[in-house]
Design a protein around this motif. Structure first.
Motif, short mmCIF file in Angstrom:
data_model
loop_
_atom_site.label_atom_id
_atom_site.label_comp_id
_atom_site.label_asym_id
_atom_site.label_seq_id
_atom_site.Cartn_x
_atom_site.Cartn_y
_atom_site.Cartn_z
N TYR A 119 0.80 -1.22 0.00
CA TYR A 119 0.00 0.00 0.00
C TYR A 119 0.82 1.26 0.00
CZ TYR A 119 -1.24 -2.71 4.32
OH TYR A 119 -1.35 -3.59 5.34
N TRP B 107 -9.22 2.17 -1.97
CA TRP B 107 -9.55 1.84 -0.59
C TRP B 107 -10.81 2.58 -0.17
CZ3 TRP B 107 -6.59 -1.66 2.12
CH2 TRP B 107 -5.34 -1.98 1.57
N ASN C 151 -9.60 -2.80 0.62
CA ASN C 151 -9.45 -2.67 -0.84
C ASN C 151 -10.44 -3.59 -1.54
OD1 ASN C 151 -8.40 -5.24 -0.55
ND2 ASN C 151 -6.26 -4.60 -0.88
#
Length: 686
Positions: free
Chosen positions: A402, A499, A508
């Motif tokens: 991420y 997200w 997600n």
């Protein structure tokens, strides 16, 4: 990016400059040699306490530009470097080498001139007749397990920079101009690819063994093969050769002109004794006091607890201009404390003599009930700092999926509520930081223009357009804990990155919840991390703050086993080759290297090389601003705060010169023992 720092006393300035770690948020620490070196993953980073104070768990001082300038509050490290008394301040060599310029006594910062003439009697900020004598005790936070500060492994003891000399060294007035030290003259080749340094007659190690050019060549071969990885990345990869031409002359040769600061940096490394080290294991941890040549030597060691340095009475370089008025204490003891609160209380009760106070609460409220402050036995002083400051931030591990998305990193930046933390924990002492080169001419501002714009213009289409059109501003709040507008901005960015909040958790498309650990090694930083973590929870992220001990923290960094952690990036001044180790793609995958974040960006790679190659001050400033602006817009970390002020406390047992150095407090290198105040004497301090 490297985070470690020298523990002993004061500002980070900063073996600094090769040695220089960073500063924590509130303690006293002997900074790594205070030169302003470019970035390090400093364990010091996390709270100012260790940074200015000399109380941090420092890691190791880096070599490179380790100079006497470091032996100060910001760097109690290098006092090294000195020379035999000669008829003139700097002896002259009779003739220059063919293909080289005339012998000179200094190497300038880029195209700037030296502040001191050839025959200067002493630095302007010393008292030349300062009395010698006395013993001082300094508090250090943490522990140590090695007396070798030039390798990757282990946590070094404080003060090691003071035991070695170098060919050239700098001072506390100038940031990057180097003067001959154990060398008496230097010559630069016409193509600028090499320098020849002629050593003085007289330098010797503490056992009386003469120092020669062979020792210099041996030192660099040793560091090239077994020294810290960061040294190889920053320096030796670009060196073509280092050779002893005869007993007193040594030549340093670079491969290319891409790094104009390289030869100066390498020539400022400490000189190690070949006859001592060739029969010992250089790469391992050691508690055997190493043989040195500087103004101090190690007197005693209590492993992990204390180390005492003693002034060398027959120090061969004591009468050189650069050493006059310095190294005034007969003994300096670094006393270690495993708890920062205990260290702080020990200082107030008089167990040691000087503390760089980094914690805002300690400064604002911690001394109000101390009677010694009212009687004048304990002095508190706030001294503005004009020198380059470390960048303090929460560092992302870009290897985590991420965090590889700049939109996620930018979103999390909105959730650090500086204004509220400033009010509740920082006591209004700090200001929000936005640059990797704070408190310097190399920090970007406004919109790009002039040469900086030309540089960035080469990357149009590869870098965000907003860099050219939008002035960078850090998110702000009203300071009352209300961050709804910032939360909305963060959620918008996170949504763009895939997200969304579902059932109170940020997930997600695959249904994976965003959760990560925030690792740190000192409780002081919790005042910054815990409110930030709570803001993360408010939008559905699941953070896990985790306090680690210093060895765990260091191992995590070295092996890239972290998600988000505090770090301080301390740049050399001017920024140059040291940037490569922490930012270049080549150093992102090898455990133990400085690019701890895993930055792999071809634009960053090119900008770093442009900074290194800059030949003039103006070009250096423009390229640094371009790099700084782009890196800041990439949100590689969450910028925390800066504070260009030295806050120090000391028992009234010192004398000091009327003139303070331009870029440092000057402690302990220029202060001396003066027990004129009986209430401040040891045994009378309660």
């Amino acid at each position: 990016m490297e985070q470690l720092r020298h523990p002993a006393m004061g500002k980070d300035r900063r073996l600094d400059r090769l040695l220089e770690p960073v500063r924590p948020a509130g303690q006293t620490a002997v900074p790594p040699v205070r030169r302003c070196e470019w970035h390090r993953l400093s364990l010091d980073l996390v709270d100012r306490s260790g940074e200015r104070c000399g109380t941090e768990p420092t890691k190791r001082t880096e070599v490179g530009m380790i100079t006497r300038r470091q032996f100060s509050i910001g760097s109690m490290i290098t006092m090294a470097g000195a020379s035999l008394p000669l008829p003139r301040a700097f002896a002259q060599t009779a003739a220059g080498e063919a293909g080289y310029g005339a012998p000179t006594y200094y190497l300038p910062m880029l195209d700037l001139k030296a502040a001191y003439p050839k025959d200067f009697p002493h630095w302007n900020y010393v008292r030349p007749d300062a009395p010698k004598g006395g013993k001082i005790i300094l508090g250090v936070f943490g522990t140590f397990d090695t007396l070798n500060n030039l390798t990757t492994d282990g946590t070094e003891a404080a003060g090691l920079g003071a035991i070695n000399d170098a060919l050239i060294s700098t001072n506390l007035d100038e940031l990057d101009t180097y003067y001959v030290d154990t060398a008496e003259a230097l010559e630069v080749s016409s193509d600028k690819l090499s320098i020849i340094l002629t050593m003085r007659e007289g330098p010797r190690f503490h056992d009386g063994h003469p120092m020669t050019a062979e020792d210099v060549a041996f030192t660099h071969q040793l560091l090239r093969e077994k020294g810290a990885l960061r040294l190889r990345a920053r320096f030796y990869d670009d060196m073509d050769g280092i050779e002893a031409l005869d007993g007193r002359r040594v030549r340093f040769t670079a491969k290319t002109l891409k790094n104009p600061q390289l030869l100066k940096a390498v020539a400022s490394f400490p000189i190690l004794p070949k006859h001592w080290w060739e029969s010992r294991d250089f790469g391992g941890l050691t508690m055997e006091p190493p043989l040195g040549s500087g103004a101090y030597k190690i007197k005693s060691v209590d492993p992990g607890r204390a180390i005492t340095l003693e002034r060398v009475a027959d120090y061969w370089g004591k009468d050189l201009p650069q050493n006059i008025g310095s190294a005034n204490f007969d003994e300096i003891t670094y006393q270690y404390y495993r708890d920062q609160d205990v260290l702080y209380e020990a200082f107030k009760s008089g167990e040691f003599d000087f503390l760089a106070i980094g914690r805002p609460q300690q400064w604002v409220t911690g001394f109000k009930s101390v009677s010694a402050v009212q009687t004048g036995a304990l002095k508190l002083e706030e001294i503005p700092d004009a020198s380059p400051q470390p960048y303090r931030g929460l560092m992302f591990n870009l290897r985590r999926p991420y965090f590889s998305d700049v939109r996620v990193r930018r979103a999390l930046n909105y959730l650090y509520d500086f204004e509220t933390t400033q009010k509740t924990s920082y006591y209004g002492l700090y200001s929000r930081i936005h640059s990797y080169f704070p408190n310097t001419d190399f920090s970007f501002s406004g919109l790009p223009e002039g040469r900086e714009l030309e540089i960035l213009g080469q990357y149009r289409g590869k870098i965000p357009d907003e860099i050219f059109t939008t002035e960078f501003k850090q998110p702000t709040t009203d300071g009352n804990g209300n961050i709804r507008a910032n939360m909305r901005a963060a959620l918008d960015l996170l949504k763009q990155a895939g997200w969304e909040s579902r059932n109170g958790k940020l997930t997600n498309a695959a249904g994976e919840a965003m959760a990560f650990e925030i690792a740190y090694f000192t409780p002081e930083i919790e005042k910054t991390i815990l409110p930030f973590a709570e803001n993360l929870r408010r939008i559905g992220i699941q953070p896990s703050p985790r306090l680690l001990d210093v060895p765990q923290f260091r191992n995590r960094i070295n092996n890239f086993e972290f998600d988000l952690m505090p770090a301080a990036f301390t740049p050399f001044f001017p920024p140059g080759e040291a940037l490569r180790g922490g930012w270049n793609s080549r150093y992102a995958d090898r455990p133990g290297d400085e690019n701890s974040q895993g930055i792999k960006d071809p634009v960053i790679d090119e900008l770093v090389e442009m900074i290194i190659a800059a030949q003039t001050y103006d070009e250096k400033a423009a390229t640094c601003k371009a790099f700084d602006r782009y890196a800041t817009w990439q949100f590689y970390s969450i910028a925390l705060y800066e504070d260009p002020v030295n806050r120090v406390g000391y028992w009234d047992v010192f004398g000091r010169p009327d003139t303070r150095p331009k870029n440092d407090v000057g402690f302990p290198s220029t202060w001396w023992s003066d027990e004129k105040n009986p209430k401040a004497a040891r045994g009378q301090r309660r």
